[in-house]
Design an enzyme around this catalytic site. Structure first.
Site, PDB file in Angstrom:
ATOM      1  N   SER A 185       3.099  -2.309  10.358  1.00  0.00           N
ATOM      2  CA  SER A 185       4.550  -2.402  10.572  1.00  0.00           C
ATOM      3  C   SER A 185       5.150  -3.754  10.180  1.00  0.00           C
ATOM      4  O   SER A 185       6.074  -4.236  10.811  1.00  0.00           O
ATOM      5  CB  SER A 185       4.900  -2.054  12.022  1.00  0.00           C
ATOM      6  OG  SER A 185       4.508  -0.724  12.307  1.00  0.00           O
ATOM      7  N   GLY A 225       2.265   2.195  10.929  1.00  0.00           N
ATOM      8  CA  GLY A 225       3.240   3.280  10.827  1.00  0.00           C
ATOM      9  C   GLY A 225       3.892   3.643  12.156  1.00  0.00           C
ATOM     10  O   GLY A 225       4.542   4.679  12.274  1.00  0.00           O
ATOM     11  N   GLU A 265      -7.114   4.756   7.501  1.00  0.00           N
ATOM     12  CA  GLU A 265      -6.896   6.186   7.202  1.00  0.00           C
ATOM     13  C   GLU A 265      -8.103   6.777   6.483  1.00  0.00           C
ATOM     14  O   GLU A 265      -8.465   7.936   6.698  1.00  0.00           O
ATOM     15  CB  GLU A 265      -5.604   6.345   6.381  1.00  0.00           C
ATOM     16  CG  GLU A 265      -4.375   6.094   7.250  1.00  0.00           C
ATOM     17  CD  GLU A 265      -3.200   5.445   6.549  1.00  0.00           C
ATOM     18  OE1 GLU A 265      -3.136   5.470   5.307  1.00  0.00           O
ATOM     19  OE2 GLU A 265      -2.326   4.899   7.258  1.00  0.00           O
ATOM     20  N   GLU A 286      -5.792  -4.829  10.223  1.00  0.00           N
ATOM     21  CA  GLU A 286      -4.757  -3.831  10.482  1.00  0.00           C
ATOM     22  C   GLU A 286      -5.049  -3.116  11.805  1.00  0.00           C
ATOM     23  O   GLU A 286      -5.833  -2.157  11.832  1.00  0.00           O
ATOM     24  CB  GLU A 286      -4.723  -2.802   9.356  1.00  0.00           C
ATOM     25  CG  GLU A 286      -4.414  -3.400   8.005  1.00  0.00           C
ATOM     26  CD  GLU A 286      -3.772  -2.390   7.057  1.00  0.00           C
ATOM     27  OE1 GLU A 286      -2.695  -2.692   6.549  1.00  0.00           O
ATOM     28  OE2 GLU A 286      -4.337  -1.302   6.868  1.00  0.00           O
ATOM     29  N   HIS A 311      -9.658   1.253   4.433  1.00  0.00           N
ATOM     30  CA  HIS A 311      -8.410   1.434   5.182  1.00  0.00           C
ATOM     31  C   HIS A 311      -8.679   2.366   6.363  1.00  0.00           C
ATOM     32  O   HIS A 311      -9.483   3.301   6.259  1.00  0.00           O
ATOM     33  CB  HIS A 311      -7.327   2.022   4.267  1.00  0.00           C
ATOM     34  CG  HIS A 311      -5.987   1.956   4.921  1.00  0.00           C
ATOM     35  ND1 HIS A 311      -5.583   2.880   5.850  1.00  0.00           N
ATOM     36  CD2 HIS A 311      -4.980   1.057   4.815  1.00  0.00           C
ATOM     37  CE1 HIS A 311      -4.376   2.540   6.284  1.00  0.00           C
ATOM     38  NE2 HIS A 311      -3.985   1.440   5.665  1.00  0.00           N
ATOM     39  N   LYS A 357       0.058   4.216  -0.291  1.00  0.00           N
ATOM     40  CA  LYS A 357      -0.610   5.396   0.269  1.00  0.00           C
ATOM     41  C   LYS A 357      -0.319   6.599  -0.639  1.00  0.00           C
ATOM     42  O   LYS A 357      -0.238   6.432  -1.856  1.00  0.00           O
ATOM     43  CB  LYS A 357      -0.181   5.613   1.721  1.00  0.00           C
ATOM     44  CG  LYS A 357      -0.354   4.325   2.556  1.00  0.00           C
ATOM     45  CD  LYS A 357      -0.180   4.506   4.026  1.00  0.00           C
ATOM     46  CE  LYS A 357      -0.380   3.152   4.723  1.00  0.00           C
ATOM     47  NZ  LYS A 357      -0.339   3.224   6.170  1.00  0.00           N
ATOM     48  N   ASN A 364       0.867  -1.179   0.000  1.00  0.00           N
ATOM     49  CA  ASN A 364       0.000   0.000   0.000  1.00  0.00           C
ATOM     50  C   ASN A 364       0.904   1.229   0.000  1.00  0.00           C
ATOM     51  O   ASN A 364       1.464   1.578   1.032  1.00  0.00           O
ATOM     52  CB  ASN A 364      -0.908  -0.022   1.240  1.00  0.00           C
ATOM     53  CG  ASN A 364      -1.813   1.203   1.296  1.00  0.00           C
ATOM     54  OD1 ASN A 364      -1.827   2.017   0.367  1.00  0.00           O
ATOM     55  ND2 ASN A 364      -2.548   1.356   2.380  1.00  0.00           N
TER      56      ASN A 364
HETATM   57  P1  13P Z   1       2.752   0.335   7.778  1.00  0.00           P
HETATM   58  O1  13P Z   1       3.258  -0.947   7.172  1.00  0.00           O
HETATM   59  O2  13P Z   1       3.524   1.533   7.353  1.00  0.00           O
HETATM   60  O3  13P Z   1       2.608   0.198   9.272  1.00  0.00           O
HETATM   61  O4  13P Z   1       1.287   0.559   7.209  1.00  0.00           O
HETATM   62  C1  13P Z   1       0.377  -0.470   7.264  1.00  0.00           C
HETATM   63  C2  13P Z   1      -0.780  -0.117   6.425  1.00  0.00           C
HETATM   64  O5  13P Z   1      -1.535   0.787   6.748  1.00  0.00           O
HETATM   65  C3  13P Z   1      -0.974  -0.853   5.174  1.00  0.00           C
HETATM   66  O6  13P Z   1      -2.212  -0.573   4.625  1.00  0.00           O
END
Ligand code: 13P
Length: 253
Positions: free
Chosen positions: A215, A175, A99, A169, A97, A11, A9
């Protein structure tokens, strides 16, 4: 046999030039993917066609959009429909997601609408769920994700549910560098499968791939993916670094 999936992803990251270097290095890596292995790049809308073309000779590589809208078409400036994605040959989409839920107000109900449209236009949705930190601290994460699944997925038919992929997740692990332990991931994935089984039956639940996200990196992917109910990962930060993502792909079981 369930599909084992390494999904990147991106982002809202990478210029076209940076993306080009990344995809080139990942495609050129010398590897032998298993028959049930799938690699997905969830990329920003402007790069969808370009990454699709760039990976078109790798038949286990797929490209996903990171979102699509709840409506078929119309006066929704700035939005992208499932039909548009289908019309440019895209076959996957990430939905829900955390976010999107947090910054763009996406609700379980909206996600149910998006899932229906995505499936209507032959997209494979990667449906994301997962709890925030206070819920984990209160110990009510199982009920929290159950509600997400009930409200977004339980309206789907048996035929439809078999076309989706789930990504667990935990928001506190996204993150943050803080990963769920492999035991925590396994426990939640088994719980998710049980929820799916309660509605759709054991056989269908057993066939659904459930990815872990939060992560994931080269150093922990193998251990997390080795858990019986973990079918790969949805990877943010580490998917932007070719050597990291290459190792993550190579960690699929
Ligand atoms: P990270 O791997 O940066 O923690 O992000 C996970 C994520 O949100 C994947 O969609």
């Amino acid at each position: 046999m369930r599909k084992q999936i390494a999904a990147a992803n991106w982002k809202m990251n990478l210029t076209l030039e940076q993306a080009d270097a990344l995809v080139t290095e990942i495609s050129n890596h010398n590897r032998k993917l298993g028959e049930n292995h799938v690699v997905v790049f969830a990329v920003p809308f402007p790069y969808l066609i370009w990454v699709s073309e760039k990976t078109s000779n790798m038949n286990q590589f797929h490209v996903a959009a990171q979102n699509c809208y709840t409506k078929k078409s119309g006066a929704y400036t700035g939005e992208v429909s499932a039909e548009m994605l289908n019309s440019i040959g895209i076959k996957w989409v990430v939905l829900g997601h955390s976010e999107r839920r947090e910054y763009f107000g996406e609700t379980n109900q909206m996600l149910s609408e998006k899932l229906n449209l995505a499936l209507e236009y032959h997209l494979t949705p990667i449906f994301c769920c997962g709890e925030p930190l206070p819920i984990r601290e209160a110990g009510t994460q199982n009920q929290y994700v159950e509600q997400q699944l009930r409200e977004s997925l339980f309206g789907l038919s048996a035929e439809q549910i078999q076309k989706i992929v789930i990504a667990y997740e935990p928001i506190w692990a996204i993150g943050t560098g803080k990963t769920a332990t492999s035991a925590q991931a396994q426990e939640m994935h088994a719980h998710l499968r049980k929820i799916l089984a309660s509605k759709f039956g054991d056989k269908i639940a057993d066939g659904i791939s459930i990815l872990y996200g939060g992560s994931v990196k080269a150093s922990n992917a193998k251990e997390i993916f080795s858990q019986p109910d973990v079918d790969g990962g949805l990877v943010g930060g580490a998917s932007l670094i070719a050597t990291e993502f290459n190792t993550i792909i190579d960690s699929l079981k």
